[in-house]
Motif scaffolding. Structure first.
Motif, PDB file in Angstrom:
ATOM      1  N   THR A   1       0.860  -1.178   0.000  1.00 45.66           N
ATOM      2  CA  THR A   1       0.000   0.000   0.000  1.00 45.66           C
ATOM      3  C   THR A   1       0.901   1.234   0.000  1.00 45.66           C
ATOM      4  O   THR A   1       1.721   1.422   0.900  1.00 45.66           O
ATOM      5  CB  THR A   1      -0.915   0.033   1.242  1.00 45.66           C
ATOM      6  N   LEU A   2       0.742   2.051  -1.029  1.00 48.79           N
ATOM      7  CA  LEU A   2       1.574   3.240  -1.187  1.00 48.79           C
ATOM      8  C   LEU A   2       0.828   4.480  -0.693  1.00 48.79           C
ATOM      9  O   LEU A   2      -0.277   4.392  -0.155  1.00 48.79           O
ATOM     10  CB  LEU A   2       1.959   3.397  -2.657  1.00 48.79           C
ATOM     11  N   LYS A   3       1.445   5.632  -0.887  1.00 52.45           N
ATOM     12  CA  LYS A   3       0.792   6.883  -0.505  1.00 52.45           C
ATOM     13  C   LYS A   3      -0.501   7.060  -1.287  1.00 52.45           C
ATOM     14  O   LYS A   3      -0.654   6.545  -2.390  1.00 52.45           O
ATOM     15  CB  LYS A   3       1.737   8.057  -0.772  1.00 52.45           C
ATOM     16  N   ALA A   4      -1.417   7.799  -0.694  1.00 50.06           N
ATOM     17  CA  ALA A   4      -2.733   8.033  -1.303  1.00 50.06           C
ATOM     18  C   ALA A   4      -3.519   6.724  -1.449  1.00 50.06           C
ATOM     19  O   ALA A   4      -4.398   6.606  -2.317  1.00 50.06           O
ATOM     20  CB  ALA A   4      -2.591   8.734  -2.656  1.00 50.06           C
ATOM     21  N   LYS A   5      -3.150   5.746  -0.616  1.00 44.21           N
ATOM     22  CA  LYS A   5      -3.845   4.450  -0.567  1.00 44.21           C
ATOM     23  C   LYS A   5      -3.844   3.703  -1.905  1.00 44.21           C
ATOM     24  O   LYS A   5      -4.733   2.906  -2.193  1.00 44.21           O
ATOM     25  CB  LYS A   5      -5.285   4.645  -0.078  1.00 44.21           C
ATOM     26  N   LYS A   6      -2.813   3.957  -2.701  1.00 38.33           N
ATOM     27  CA  LYS A   6      -2.676   3.213  -3.953  1.00 38.33           C
ATOM     28  C   LYS A   6      -2.025   1.866  -3.663  1.00 38.33           C
ATOM     29  O   LYS A   6      -1.227   1.730  -2.741  1.00 38.33           O
ATOM     30  CB  LYS A   6      -1.842   4.011  -4.956  1.00 38.33           C
ATOM     31  N   THR A   7      -2.376   0.881  -4.466  1.00 39.82           N
ATOM     32  CA  THR A   7      -1.872  -0.474  -4.256  1.00 39.82           C
ATOM     33  C   THR A   7      -0.902  -0.867  -5.361  1.00 39.82           C
ATOM     34  O   THR A   7      -1.190  -0.720  -6.547  1.00 39.82           O
ATOM     35  CB  THR A   7      -3.027  -1.490  -4.225  1.00 39.82           C
ATOM     36  N   GLN A   8       0.257  -1.374  -4.947  1.00 39.88           N
ATOM     37  CA  GLN A   8       1.246  -1.878  -5.889  1.00 39.88           C
ATOM     38  C   GLN A   8       1.232  -3.397  -5.847  1.00 39.88           C
ATOM     39  O   GLN A   8       1.368  -4.002  -4.781  1.00 39.88           O
ATOM     40  CB  GLN A   8       2.641  -1.368  -5.549  1.00 39.88           C
ATOM     41  N   LEU A   9       1.065  -4.025  -7.004  1.00 37.54           N
ATOM     42  CA  LEU A   9       1.082  -5.474  -7.117  1.00 37.54           C
ATOM     43  C   LEU A   9       2.443  -5.913  -7.643  1.00 37.54           C
ATOM     44  O   LEU A   9       2.869  -5.483  -8.714  1.00 37.54           O
ATOM     45  CB  LEU A   9      -0.017  -5.945  -8.072  1.00 37.54           C
ATOM     46  N   ASN A  10       3.137  -6.748  -6.878  1.00 37.05           N
ATOM     47  CA  ASN A  10       4.436  -7.272  -7.291  1.00 37.05           C
ATOM     48  C   ASN A  10       4.251  -8.686  -7.839  1.00 37.05           C
ATOM     49  O   ASN A  10       3.653  -9.541  -7.176  1.00 37.05           O
ATOM     50  CB  ASN A  10       5.403  -7.281  -6.113  1.00 37.05           C
ATOM     51  N   LEU A  11       4.746  -8.915  -9.047  1.00 34.05           N
ATOM     52  CA  LEU A  11       4.462 -10.164  -9.754  1.00 34.05           C
ATOM     53  C   LEU A  11       5.654 -11.112  -9.803  1.00 34.05           C
ATOM     54  O   LEU A  11       6.796 -10.715  -9.582  1.00 34.05           O
ATOM     55  CB  LEU A  11       3.993  -9.843 -11.177  1.00 34.05           C
ATOM     56  N   SER A  12       5.346 -12.357 -10.122  1.00 35.32           N
ATOM     57  CA  SER A  12       6.364 -13.407 -10.145  1.00 35.32           C
ATOM     58  C   SER A  12       7.401 -13.215 -11.237  1.00 35.32           C
ATOM     59  O   SER A  12       8.489 -13.786 -11.177  1.00 35.32           O
ATOM     60  CB  SER A  12       5.690 -14.773 -10.322  1.00 35.32           C
ATOM     61  N   ASP A  13       7.089 -12.407 -12.255  1.00 34.71           N
ATOM     62  CA  ASP A  13       8.051 -12.183 -13.338  1.00 34.71           C
ATOM     63  C   ASP A  13       8.902 -10.937 -13.113  1.00 34.71           C
ATOM     64  O   ASP A  13       9.611 -10.488 -14.024  1.00 34.71           O
ATOM     65  CB  ASP A  13       7.341 -12.109 -14.696  1.00 34.71           C
ATOM     66  N   GLY A  14       8.827 -10.376 -11.897  1.00 30.74           N
ATOM     67  CA  GLY A  14       9.659  -9.215 -11.571  1.00 30.74           C
ATOM     68  C   GLY A  14       8.996  -7.882 -11.849  1.00 30.74           C
ATOM     69  O   GLY A  14       9.522  -6.838 -11.467  1.00 30.74           O
ATOM     70  N   ARG A  15       7.842  -7.895 -12.494  1.00 24.44           N
ATOM     71  CA  ARG A  15       7.130  -6.649 -12.769  1.00 24.44           C
ATOM     72  C   ARG A  15       6.367  -6.176 -11.531  1.00 24.44           C
ATOM     73  O   ARG A  15       6.068  -6.959 -10.633  1.00 24.44           O
ATOM     74  CB  ARG A  15       6.112  -6.837 -13.900  1.00 24.44           C
ATOM     75  N   ASN A  16       6.042  -4.890 -11.509  1.00 27.14           N
ATOM     76  CA  ASN A  16       5.108  -4.395 -10.501  1.00 27.14           C
ATOM     77  C   ASN A  16       4.227  -3.327 -11.130  1.00 27.14           C
ATOM     78  O   ASN A  16       4.655  -2.590 -12.015  1.00 27.14           O
ATOM     79  CB  ASN A  16       5.824  -3.868  -9.255  1.00 27.14           C
ATOM     80  N   PHE A  17       2.978  -3.298 -10.680  1.00 29.36           N
ATOM     81  CA  PHE A  17       1.982  -2.401 -11.245  1.00 29.36           C
ATOM     82  C   PHE A  17       1.221  -1.689 -10.133  1.00 29.36           C
ATOM     83  O   PHE A  17       0.935  -2.277  -9.091  1.00 29.36           O
ATOM     84  CB  PHE A  17       0.966  -3.174 -12.090  1.00 29.36           C
ATOM     85  N   ILE A  18       0.886  -0.423 -10.382  1.00 28.17           N
ATOM     86  CA  ILE A  18      -0.064   0.285  -9.544  1.00 28.17           C
ATOM     87  C   ILE A  18      -1.435  -0.014 -10.134  1.00 28.17           C
ATOM     88  O   ILE A  18      -1.683   0.270 -11.311  1.00 28.17           O
ATOM     89  CB  ILE A  18       0.180   1.810  -9.541  1.00 28.17           C
TER      90      ILE A  18
END
Length: 215
Positions: free
Chosen positions: A122-139
């Motif tokens: 959980t980032l600032k402004a209650k945004k969610t970052q998803l960390n994936l098995s292939d090394g990527r991450n997405f808001i």
């Protein structure tokens, strides 16, 4: 640093006999294959490392819609490789015997891939970052949980939808002694971190961390 051929993972399509060393991938030995192995041993587009380097130097290979720059670059499970001259697309998959192979796919399938959520922040402004098995991450605003999978639009660089890890979901086993097998979840035991899968009318228990939802 080189990798001895005898130490190469069992899911690699390399022969046990041959040169002493094989290429070491730059991301993960266990989770995928170096581009060199795919082009030379799976697709038979080159006979040796020199020829692979030439193909890459000519900017003829894409991995997940991005230019491949090194033969050590790693293709992971469900990654998409595009051969520009022939306009052919391949997806890295696991056979039922647990070995990686390149499956030829239609062009319209080459713009998306599946990956597993291994962490959430959980980032600032209650945004969610998803960390994936292939090394990527997405808001992302999608309601997804750790161990769910996501469908990524490679062209747009965003998550299209969530594939929940739940009962009746179809999953693939990507690690352990049952690697490569697919089945349907009959039950999830979060206390034991296990899923009970039905495969060919038989039930087996598999660790949650070893399966990925694919439907």
């Amino acid at each position: 640093m080189h990798l001895k051929r005898q130490k190469a993972p069992k899911n690699w399509p390399t022969k046990r006999k041959g040169t002493t060393f094989v290429v070491r991938p730059n991301f993960s030995i266990q989770k995928g294959l170096p581009i060199l192995i795919i082009l030379r041993d799976l697709l038979k587009l080159a006979q040796n490392r020199k020829e692979v380097k030439k193909v890459i130097h000519e900017r003829n290979i894409l991995l997940n819609r991005k230019q491949v720059k090194d033969e050590k670059n790693t293709a992971l499970l469900f990654d998409i490789m595009t051969l520009i001259p022939s306009k052919e697309d391949y997806r890295l998959e696991l056979s039922e015997g647990g070995k990686f192979y390149a499956k030829k796919i239609k062009q319209e399938e080459s713009y998306e891939k599946i990956s597993k959520i291994i962490n959430k922040k959980t980032l600032k402004a209650k945004k969610t970052q998803l960390n994936l098995s292939d090394g990527r991450n997405f808001i992302s605003d999608l309601k997804c949980n750790v161990n769910d999978s996501v469908l990524i639009n490679l062209e747009k660089g965003k998550i299209e939808k969530c594939l929940p890890l739940k009962e009746k979901a179809k999953v693939i086993i990507f690690a352990g002694k049952h690697t490569g097998k697919t089945g349907i979840i009959n039950n999830i035991d979060l206390k034991k971190n296990l899923v009970k899968l039905e495969i060919n009318k038989k039930e087996i228990d598999v660790l949650i961390k070893q399966v990925m939802a694919i439907e």
